[in-house]
Scaffold this motif. Structure first.
Motif, PDB file in Angstrom:
ATOM      1  N   ARG A  36       0.829  -1.215   0.000  1.00 51.87           N
ATOM      2  CA  ARG A  36       0.000   0.000   0.000  1.00 51.87           C
ATOM      3  C   ARG A  36       0.857   1.256   0.000  1.00 51.87           C
ATOM      4  O   ARG A  36       0.572   2.207  -0.723  1.00 51.87           O
ATOM      5  N   GLU A  37       1.904   1.260   0.809  1.00 49.86           N
ATOM      6  CA  GLU A  37       2.773   2.430   0.875  1.00 49.86           C
ATOM      7  C   GLU A  37       3.414   2.702  -0.487  1.00 49.86           C
ATOM      8  O   GLU A  37       3.392   3.836  -0.979  1.00 49.86           O
ATOM      9  N   GLY A  38       3.971   1.680  -1.123  1.00 48.38           N
ATOM     10  CA  GLY A  38       4.584   1.845  -2.434  1.00 48.38           C
ATOM     11  C   GLY A  38       3.588   2.295  -3.482  1.00 48.38           C
ATOM     12  O   GLY A  38       3.871   3.187  -4.287  1.00 48.38           O
ATOM     13  N   GLU A  39       2.404   1.693  -3.481  1.00 50.05           N
ATOM     14  CA  GLU A  39       1.365   2.070  -4.435  1.00 50.05           C
ATOM     15  C   GLU A  39       0.919   3.513  -4.229  1.00 50.05           C
ATOM     16  O   GLU A  39       0.721   4.258  -5.193  1.00 50.05           O
ATOM     17  N   GLN A  40       0.756   3.927  -2.967  1.00 47.98           N
ATOM     18  CA  GLN A  40       0.337   5.298  -2.673  1.00 47.98           C
ATOM     19  C   GLN A  40       1.404   6.313  -3.095  1.00 47.98           C
ATOM     20  O   GLN A  40       1.073   7.360  -3.656  1.00 47.98           O
ATOM     21  N   ILE A  41       2.653   6.001  -2.849  1.00 55.78           N
ATOM     22  CA  ILE A  41       3.728   6.916  -3.236  1.00 55.78           C
ATOM     23  C   ILE A  41       3.783   7.042  -4.759  1.00 55.78           C
ATOM     24  O   ILE A  41       3.889   8.150  -5.289  1.00 55.78           O
ATOM     25  N   ILE A  75       8.608  16.605  -5.143  1.00 59.31           N
ATOM     26  CA  ILE A  75       9.930  16.415  -4.526  1.00 59.31           C
ATOM     27  C   ILE A  75       9.798  16.020  -3.054  1.00 59.31           C
ATOM     28  O   ILE A  75      10.684  15.369  -2.500  1.00 59.31           O
ATOM     29  N   ASP A  76       8.693  16.345  -2.416  1.00 61.90           N
ATOM     30  CA  ASP A  76       8.480  15.940  -1.022  1.00 61.90           C
ATOM     31  C   ASP A  76       8.365  14.426  -0.870  1.00 61.90           C
ATOM     32  O   ASP A  76       8.486  13.907   0.240  1.00 61.90           O
ATOM     33  N   LEU A  77       8.141  13.713  -1.961  1.00 62.30           N
ATOM     34  CA  LEU A  77       8.061  12.252  -1.916  1.00 62.30           C
ATOM     35  C   LEU A  77       9.441  11.594  -1.795  1.00 62.30           C
ATOM     36  O   LEU A  77       9.539  10.409  -1.544  1.00 62.30           O
ATOM     37  N   ILE A 114      10.944  -2.625  -2.378  1.00 61.62           N
ATOM     38  CA  ILE A 114      11.236  -2.335  -3.786  1.00 61.62           C
ATOM     39  C   ILE A 114      10.078  -2.847  -4.639  1.00 61.62           C
ATOM     40  O   ILE A 114       9.622  -3.974  -4.471  1.00 61.62           O
ATOM     41  N   LEU A 115       9.630  -1.983  -5.547  1.00 60.75           N
ATOM     42  CA  LEU A 115       8.606  -2.398  -6.490  1.00 60.75           C
ATOM     43  C   LEU A 115       9.036  -2.007  -7.895  1.00 60.75           C
ATOM     44  O   LEU A 115       9.865  -1.126  -8.087  1.00 60.75           O
ATOM     45  N   ILE A 171       9.490   1.712 -17.403  1.00 60.29           N
ATOM     46  CA  ILE A 171       9.629   0.666 -16.396  1.00 60.29           C
ATOM     47  C   ILE A 171      10.487   1.303 -15.319  1.00 60.29           C
ATOM     48  O   ILE A 171      11.592   1.778 -15.581  1.00 60.29           O
ATOM     49  N   SER A 172       9.946   1.367 -14.121  1.00 59.16           N
ATOM     50  CA  SER A 172      10.628   2.042 -13.014  1.00 59.16           C
ATOM     51  C   SER A 172      10.838   1.067 -11.867  1.00 59.16           C
ATOM     52  O   SER A 172       9.912   0.356 -11.477  1.00 59.16           O
ATOM     53  N   VAL A 173      12.047   1.058 -11.360  1.00 58.34           N
ATOM     54  CA  VAL A 173      12.380   0.270 -10.173  1.00 58.34           C
ATOM     55  C   VAL A 173      12.500   1.273  -9.038  1.00 58.34           C
ATOM     56  O   VAL A 173      13.352   2.163  -9.068  1.00 58.34           O
ATOM     57  N   ILE A 174      11.602   1.139  -8.064  1.00 58.15           N
ATOM     58  CA  ILE A 174      11.463   2.156  -7.025  1.00 58.15           C
ATOM     59  C   ILE A 174      11.702   1.536  -5.657  1.00 58.15           C
ATOM     60  O   ILE A 174      11.040   0.573  -5.280  1.00 58.15           O
ATOM     61  N   GLU A 175      12.634   2.124  -4.925  1.00 63.04           N
ATOM     62  CA  GLU A 175      12.901   1.689  -3.555  1.00 63.04           C
ATOM     63  C   GLU A 175      12.341   2.734  -2.606  1.00 63.04           C
ATOM     64  O   GLU A 175      12.608   3.929  -2.742  1.00 63.04           O
ATOM     65  N   ILE A 176      11.569   2.278  -1.633  1.00 58.74           N
ATOM     66  CA  ILE A 176      10.946   3.134  -0.630  1.00 58.74           C
ATOM     67  C   ILE A 176      11.602   2.842   0.718  1.00 58.74           C
ATOM     68  O   ILE A 176      11.671   1.693   1.146  1.00 58.74           O
ATOM     69  N   THR A 177      12.079   3.900   1.365  1.00 61.42           N
ATOM     70  CA  THR A 177      12.682   3.771   2.691  1.00 61.42           C
ATOM     71  C   THR A 177      12.051   4.809   3.598  1.00 61.42           C
ATOM     72  O   THR A 177      12.051   5.998   3.276  1.00 61.42           O
ATOM     73  N   ASN A 178      11.507   4.354   4.714  1.00 62.17           N
ATOM     74  CA  ASN A 178      10.869   5.245   5.690  1.00 62.17           C
ATOM     75  C   ASN A 178       9.834   6.174   5.040  1.00 62.17           C
ATOM     76  O   ASN A 178       9.784   7.370   5.317  1.00 62.17           O
ATOM     77  N   GLY A 179       9.036   5.622   4.132  1.00 63.05           N
ATOM     78  CA  GLY A 179       7.948   6.378   3.516  1.00 63.05           C
ATOM     79  C   GLY A 179       8.364   7.370   2.441  1.00 63.05           C
ATOM     80  O   GLY A 179       7.558   8.197   2.016  1.00 63.05           O
TER      81      GLY A 179
END
Length: 158
Positions: A14-19, A36-38, A93-94, A116-124
């Motif tokens: 959910r966090e990755g999808e929302q971001i 940029i706040d993301l 990572i998604l 095609i994007s490889v996205i890493e999410i750390t601490n939101g």
């Protein structure tokens, strides 16, 4: 989505999808301050398939902002498709596949890009974003030359 991926929690999904949803929404709204706040303060933005004279990697939130802040003055994006999201064994990572449609402002030529994007999410926050896009589409949309885009947006001292 990958089946039986026990390391990926619903919270991480959910966090990755929302971001990603906000990422695309703010691009369409041309709100680069919210966009940029993301990002994490020490984020990395990579372009593995970028053309020559294009940055391969931009490090740090302020450099990423300097790269993107004038983007809405160059390309008017109309829409993004709903991303197809693939989850990895690493729960933060998604991989997202999506398309966009827009128009280059100076040339008035259509801009239809696939990503095609490889996205890493750390601490939101986005901590690492690898942006696999087709530079040939961009070059064609800019009338055969990305110089006007590169001259103003990509003068980064890396």
């Amino acid at each position: 989505m990958m089946a039986n991926n026990s390391n990926v929690t619903n919270i991480n999904k959910r966090e990755g999808e929302q971001i990603l949803e906000q990422f695309l929404k703010f691009m369409l709204e041309k709100d680069m301050d919210k966009w940029i706040d993301l990002w994490d303060e020490y984020a990395i933005f990579e372009f593995p398939f970028g053309p020559s004279n294009y940055p391969e990697k931009i490090e740090g939130k302020s450099n990423i902002y300097n790269y993107i802040k004038d983007f809405p003055e160059k390309i008017n994006l109309f829409k993004f498709t709903t991303p197809q999201i693939h989850y990895t064994l690493n729960s933060n990572i998604l991989i997202a596949e999506f398309k966009c449609e827009g128009q280059v402002i100076n040339t008035r030529l259509p801009y239809k890009q696939k990503y095609i994007s490889v996205i890493e999410i750390t601490n939101g926050k986005i901590s690492h974003y690898k942006d696999y896009w087709n530079p040939l589409v961009a070059i064609e949309s800019f009338g055969g030359n990305l110089t006007t885009f590169l001259d103003n947006s990509h003068n980064l001292n890396q």
